[in-house]
Design a protein around this motif. Structure first.
Motif, PDB file in Angstrom:
ATOM      1  N   ILE A  78       7.726  -6.481 -10.072  1.00 49.90           N
ATOM      2  CA  ILE A  78       8.291  -7.347  -9.044  1.00 49.90           C
ATOM      3  C   ILE A  78       7.535  -7.165  -7.732  1.00 49.90           C
ATOM      4  O   ILE A  78       6.806  -6.189  -7.539  1.00 49.90           O
ATOM      5  CB  ILE A  78       9.790  -7.088  -8.820  1.00 49.90           C
ATOM      6  N   TYR A  79       7.725  -8.108  -6.838  1.00 47.02           N
ATOM      7  CA  TYR A  79       7.177  -8.010  -5.490  1.00 47.02           C
ATOM      8  C   TYR A  79       8.301  -7.501  -4.599  1.00 47.02           C
ATOM      9  O   TYR A  79       9.243  -8.235  -4.294  1.00 47.02           O
ATOM     10  CB  TYR A  79       6.686  -9.367  -5.011  1.00 47.02           C
ATOM     11  N   PRO A  80       8.245  -6.233  -4.177  1.00 48.22           N
ATOM     12  CA  PRO A  80       9.369  -5.659  -3.425  1.00 48.22           C
ATOM     13  C   PRO A  80       9.624  -6.390  -2.118  1.00 48.22           C
ATOM     14  O   PRO A  80       8.692  -6.843  -1.440  1.00 48.22           O
ATOM     15  CB  PRO A  80       8.903  -4.216  -3.167  1.00 48.22           C
ATOM     16  N   ALA A  81      10.908  -6.477  -1.757  1.00 50.88           N
ATOM     17  CA  ALA A  81      11.277  -7.108  -0.498  1.00 50.88           C
ATOM     18  C   ALA A  81      10.938  -6.225   0.691  1.00 50.88           C
ATOM     19  O   ALA A  81      10.650  -6.727   1.785  1.00 50.88           O
ATOM     20  CB  ALA A  81      12.768  -7.428  -0.496  1.00 50.88           C
ATOM     21  N   ALA A  82      10.962  -4.903   0.518  1.00 53.88           N
ATOM     22  CA  ALA A  82      10.623  -3.987   1.607  1.00 53.88           C
ATOM     23  C   ALA A  82       9.186  -4.222   2.049  1.00 53.88           C
ATOM     24  O   ALA A  82       8.290  -4.402   1.223  1.00 53.88           O
ATOM     25  CB  ALA A  82      10.812  -2.543   1.158  1.00 53.88           C
ATOM     26  N   THR A  83       8.971  -4.217   3.353  1.00 58.74           N
ATOM     27  CA  THR A  83       7.633  -4.522   3.867  1.00 58.74           C
ATOM     28  C   THR A  83       6.580  -3.536   3.374  1.00 58.74           C
ATOM     29  O   THR A  83       5.426  -3.911   3.158  1.00 58.74           O
ATOM     30  CB  THR A  83       7.651  -4.525   5.408  1.00 58.74           C
ATOM     31  N   LYS A  84       6.966  -2.284   3.172  1.00 56.69           N
ATOM     32  CA  LYS A  84       5.979  -1.311   2.707  1.00 56.69           C
ATOM     33  C   LYS A  84       5.684  -1.452   1.217  1.00 56.69           C
ATOM     34  O   LYS A  84       4.756  -0.822   0.708  1.00 56.69           O
ATOM     35  CB  LYS A  84       6.442   0.113   3.012  1.00 56.69           C
ATOM     36  N   GLY A  85       6.442  -2.307   0.535  1.00 57.21           N
ATOM     37  CA  GLY A  85       6.200  -2.508  -0.887  1.00 57.21           C
ATOM     38  C   GLY A  85       4.844  -3.129  -1.167  1.00 57.21           C
ATOM     39  O   GLY A  85       4.210  -2.832  -2.177  1.00 57.21           O
ATOM     40  N   ALA A  86       4.384  -3.988  -0.233  1.00 57.91           N
ATOM     41  CA  ALA A  86       3.092  -4.652  -0.431  1.00 57.91           C
ATOM     42  C   ALA A  86       1.943  -3.646  -0.470  1.00 57.91           C
ATOM     43  O   ALA A  86       0.924  -3.877  -1.118  1.00 57.91           O
ATOM     44  CB  ALA A  86       2.858  -5.672   0.676  1.00 57.91           C
ATOM     45  N   ASP A  87       2.120  -2.511   0.229  1.00 64.17           N
ATOM     46  CA  ASP A  87       1.061  -1.496   0.246  1.00 64.17           C
ATOM     47  C   ASP A  87       0.867  -0.840  -1.115  1.00 64.17           C
ATOM     48  O   ASP A  87      -0.157  -0.202  -1.370  1.00 64.17           O
ATOM     49  CB  ASP A  87       1.386  -0.422   1.283  1.00 64.17           C
ATOM     50  N   LEU A  88       1.873  -0.983  -1.984  1.00 62.76           N
ATOM     51  CA  LEU A  88       1.802  -0.360  -3.308  1.00 62.76           C
ATOM     52  C   LEU A  88       1.060  -1.246  -4.304  1.00 62.76           C
ATOM     53  O   LEU A  88       0.770  -0.817  -5.417  1.00 62.76           O
ATOM     54  CB  LEU A  88       3.215  -0.076  -3.828  1.00 62.76           C
ATOM     55  N   LEU A  89       0.786  -2.466  -3.896  1.00 65.49           N
ATOM     56  CA  LEU A  89       0.117  -3.421  -4.777  1.00 65.49           C
ATOM     57  C   LEU A  89      -1.359  -3.480  -4.398  1.00 65.49           C
ATOM     58  O   LEU A  89      -1.745  -4.173  -3.459  1.00 65.49           O
ATOM     59  CB  LEU A  89       0.764  -4.796  -4.639  1.00 65.49           C
ATOM     60  N   SER A  90      -2.162  -2.743  -5.103  1.00 71.08           N
ATOM     61  CA  SER A  90      -3.582  -2.665  -4.762  1.00 71.08           C
ATOM     62  C   SER A  90      -4.440  -3.585  -5.625  1.00 71.08           C
ATOM     63  O   SER A  90      -5.228  -4.389  -5.121  1.00 71.08           O
ATOM     64  CB  SER A  90      -4.075  -1.225  -4.881  1.00 71.08           C
ATOM     65  N   GLU A  91      -4.289  -3.494  -6.930  1.00 76.24           N
ATOM     66  CA  GLU A  91      -5.071  -4.328  -7.837  1.00 76.24           C
ATOM     67  C   GLU A  91      -4.529  -5.754  -7.853  1.00 76.24           C
ATOM     68  O   GLU A  91      -3.319  -5.960  -7.953  1.00 76.24           O
ATOM     69  CB  GLU A  91      -5.038  -3.753  -9.249  1.00 76.24           C
ATOM     70  N   PRO A  92      -5.384  -6.761  -7.744  1.00 73.69           N
ATOM     71  CA  PRO A  92      -4.898  -8.143  -7.784  1.00 73.69           C
ATOM     72  C   PRO A  92      -4.389  -8.489  -9.176  1.00 73.69           C
ATOM     73  O   PRO A  92      -4.748  -7.821 -10.154  1.00 73.69           O
ATOM     74  CB  PRO A  92      -6.141  -8.957  -7.441  1.00 73.69           C
ATOM     75  N   PRO A  93      -3.554  -9.512  -9.297  1.00 78.63           N
ATOM     76  CA  PRO A  93      -3.172  -9.982 -10.629  1.00 78.63           C
ATOM     77  C   PRO A  93      -4.430 -10.326 -11.418  1.00 78.63           C
ATOM     78  O   PRO A  93      -5.408 -10.836 -10.846  1.00 78.63           O
ATOM     79  CB  PRO A  93      -2.333 -11.235 -10.344  1.00 78.63           C
ATOM     80  N   ALA A  94      -4.421 -10.050 -12.699  1.00 82.84           N
ATOM     81  CA  ALA A  94      -5.619 -10.294 -13.519  1.00 82.84           C
ATOM     82  C   ALA A  94      -6.095 -11.733 -13.411  1.00 82.84           C
ATOM     83  O   ALA A  94      -7.306 -12.012 -13.414  1.00 82.84           O
ATOM     84  CB  ALA A  94      -5.321  -9.936 -14.977  1.00 82.84           C
ATOM     85  N   TYR A  95      -5.162 -12.665 -13.280  1.00 85.06           N
ATOM     86  CA  TYR A  95      -5.509 -14.080 -13.189  1.00 85.06           C
ATOM     87  C   TYR A  95      -6.293 -14.384 -11.912  1.00 85.06           C
ATOM     88  O   TYR A  95      -7.054 -15.341 -11.839  1.00 85.06           O
ATOM     89  CB  TYR A  95      -4.225 -14.917 -13.236  1.00 85.06           C
ATOM     90  N   PHE A  96      -6.070 -13.533 -10.881  1.00 88.30           N
ATOM     91  CA  PHE A  96      -6.726 -13.717  -9.589  1.00 88.30           C
ATOM     92  C   PHE A  96      -7.732 -12.599  -9.318  1.00 88.30           C
ATOM     93  O   PHE A  96      -7.861 -12.131  -8.187  1.00 88.30           O
ATOM     94  CB  PHE A  96      -5.683 -13.775  -8.463  1.00 88.30           C
ATOM     95  N   SER A  97      -8.468 -12.213 -10.341  1.00 87.54           N
ATOM     96  CA  SER A  97      -9.475 -11.172 -10.174  1.00 87.54           C
ATOM     97  C   SER A  97     -10.559 -11.589  -9.177  1.00 87.54           C
ATOM     98  O   SER A  97     -11.272 -10.739  -8.626  1.00 87.54           O
ATOM     99  CB  SER A  97     -10.121 -10.837 -11.523  1.00 87.54           C
TER     100      SER A  97
END
Length: 432
Positions: free
Chosen positions: A343-362
């Motif tokens: 999921i995409y966390p609602a907490a603002t710091k959650g975005a920092d945990l998403l480093s690798e792009p979705p495979a579809y958007f490599s």
């Protein structure tokens, strides 16, 4: 007490009805102490939630949580309301933002403000507003969100010689250019089957469909920003320069896959559907901010997302609120939501945990950073207690308008009238 008074009491309005809110606002403090060993049940539909709960249970032997997988959507909301009315609800429930007001109206969820206030700063104002209904009460901790952005075929934009539109006027001009060059190709489509998408775009435009005035609800689905939105899309459909095929249909899938649809104004979760429905276009899509109504603005809206709420009928509200807060604000829990729940966390710091792009958007290595920036400007928005009625009315009215290429403003008025009639019939007091 009529139903509106009950709702007003439940949301502890600061203007004129705070005396009726003591029962709800006091609920967490009257619950069993967290130090007492308790067992909690959490209804949700997040993949891998049992693994996340196991981490909590290991660290909190006195508060044990059991995850119960639900179907999600309207069926889950109805099931929860039925259980709450029967007196046997779960302790915690995953609540879609648009369903939460109906839970509050039924007095089925508790105000957890004391537990929620310490983590409020971890969420954007727009997200936090979705769990407060514009009041001082807090009816859940935001879990995931669906900020909207523009997905577009970068390769085909180059082919047809169009720039990424920064305004909706530029989007309309690009739609005309593309369709004039190839009558089988459209810049986009209007979906009469997806009121959630329309609501997100209305939010971006500045619409406010429901609000609370004193002890009454105000319904303004046909407000000026939303009328402008309806006229805009209705005009493009009537002109024939965008399509009117609904999203998530075989026809839509084929058009995306074959490069016959060049954009999709959608939410941050769109890479999933795109990868499934348009596999041939992998690596060809890019992202941008939603076009703006006025040049220089930076607004977005939400399509989808949910919170974790505590049942008003739970005997362990304090412990339940502690778990809900941990789940959606603790760094370890957020990392697990990303890894196990996708999921995409609602907490603002959650975005920092998403480093690798979705495979579809490599091809977009900083996908998450870009997406977080594009979705940061979401305006506040309050859902009402009968969103399901409004959404069904939208589908009926806009289906006909899209098919017959008739006035979208008239269709919007039909949604407004149907929503007001239902609220009146159900006993809600409406502001004049």
């Amino acid at each position: 007490m009529n139903r509106l008074a009950a709702v007003a009491a439940a949301v502890t309005l600061v203007a004129g009805c705070s005396s009726g809110g003591a029962q709800q606002s006091a609920a967490p403090s009257s619950s069993s102490p967290a130090a007492q060993k308790v067992a909690l049940t959490y209804w949700n539909w997040v993949p891998g939630m049992d693994k996340i709960v196991a981490v909590w249970n290991t660290a909190h032997p006195d508060i044990q949580v059991t995850s119960s997988t639900q179907a999600g959507g309207d069926d889950s909301a109805t099931k929860f309301l039925t259980a709450a009315k029967a007196g046997n609800p779960p302790d915690l429930v995953q609540a879609e933002y648009q369903a939460l007001p109906s839970f509050v109206a039924a007095e089925a969820v508790a105000d957890i403000k004391p537990a929620a206030d310490p983590v409020k700063a971890q969420f954007s104002e727009g997200i936090w507003g979705l769990v407060t209904l514009g009041t001082d009460a807090v009816y859940g901790i935001p879990q995931d969100s669906g900020p909207m952005l523009l997905y577009y075929r970068a390769d085909l934009f180059k082919k047809y010689g169009i720039a990424v539109p920064k305004t909706w006027q530029e989007y309309a001009d690009a739609a005309r250019t593309v369709h004039a060059k190839d009558s089988k190709v459209y810049l986009g489509t209007f979906s009469s089957k997806d009121p959630g998408s329309f609501a997100g775009l209305a939010q971006q435009a500045g619409g406010q469909w429901w609000s609370i005035s004193g002890e009454a609800w105000k319904v303004a689905i046909n407000d000026e920003p939303t009328k402008k939105l309806a006229d805009y899309w209705g005009g493009l459909v009537k002109e024939g320069v965008i399509d009117s095929m609904p999203y998530f249909t075989p026809e839509w899938n084929k058009a995306l896959n074959d490069g016959k649809l060049l954009t999709w104004p959608s939410a941050i979760w769109a890479p999933g559907p795109l990868s499934t429905n348009a596999p041939k276009a992998k690596g060809k899509w890019a992202i941008a901010q939603l076009p703006q109504w006025n040049a220089g603005e930076s607004f977005s809206g939400f399509w989808g997302g949910s919170a974790v709420s505590v049942s008003a009928g739970s005997k362990n509200k304090e412990a339940a609120a502690k778990f809900a807060t941990w789940l959606n604000s603790d760094p370890e829990a957020l990392a697990l939501l990303v890894k196990e729940g996708s999921i995409y966390p609602a907490a603002t710091k959650g975005a920092d945990l998403l480093s690798e792009p979705p495979a579809y958007f490599s091809n977009v290595p900083d996908f998450w950073k870009q997406a977080a920036g594009f979705g940061a400007g979401a305006r506040g928005f309050t859902f009402g207690p009968n969103v399901n009625v409004a959404y069904n009315a939208f589908k009926d009215a806009f289906d006909k308008a899209a098919l017959n290429k008739t006035s979208f403003s008239d269709a919007l008025q039909s949604v407004q009238d149907g929503t007001v009639a239902d609220m009146t019939k159900s006993g809600f007091k409406l502001a004049q």
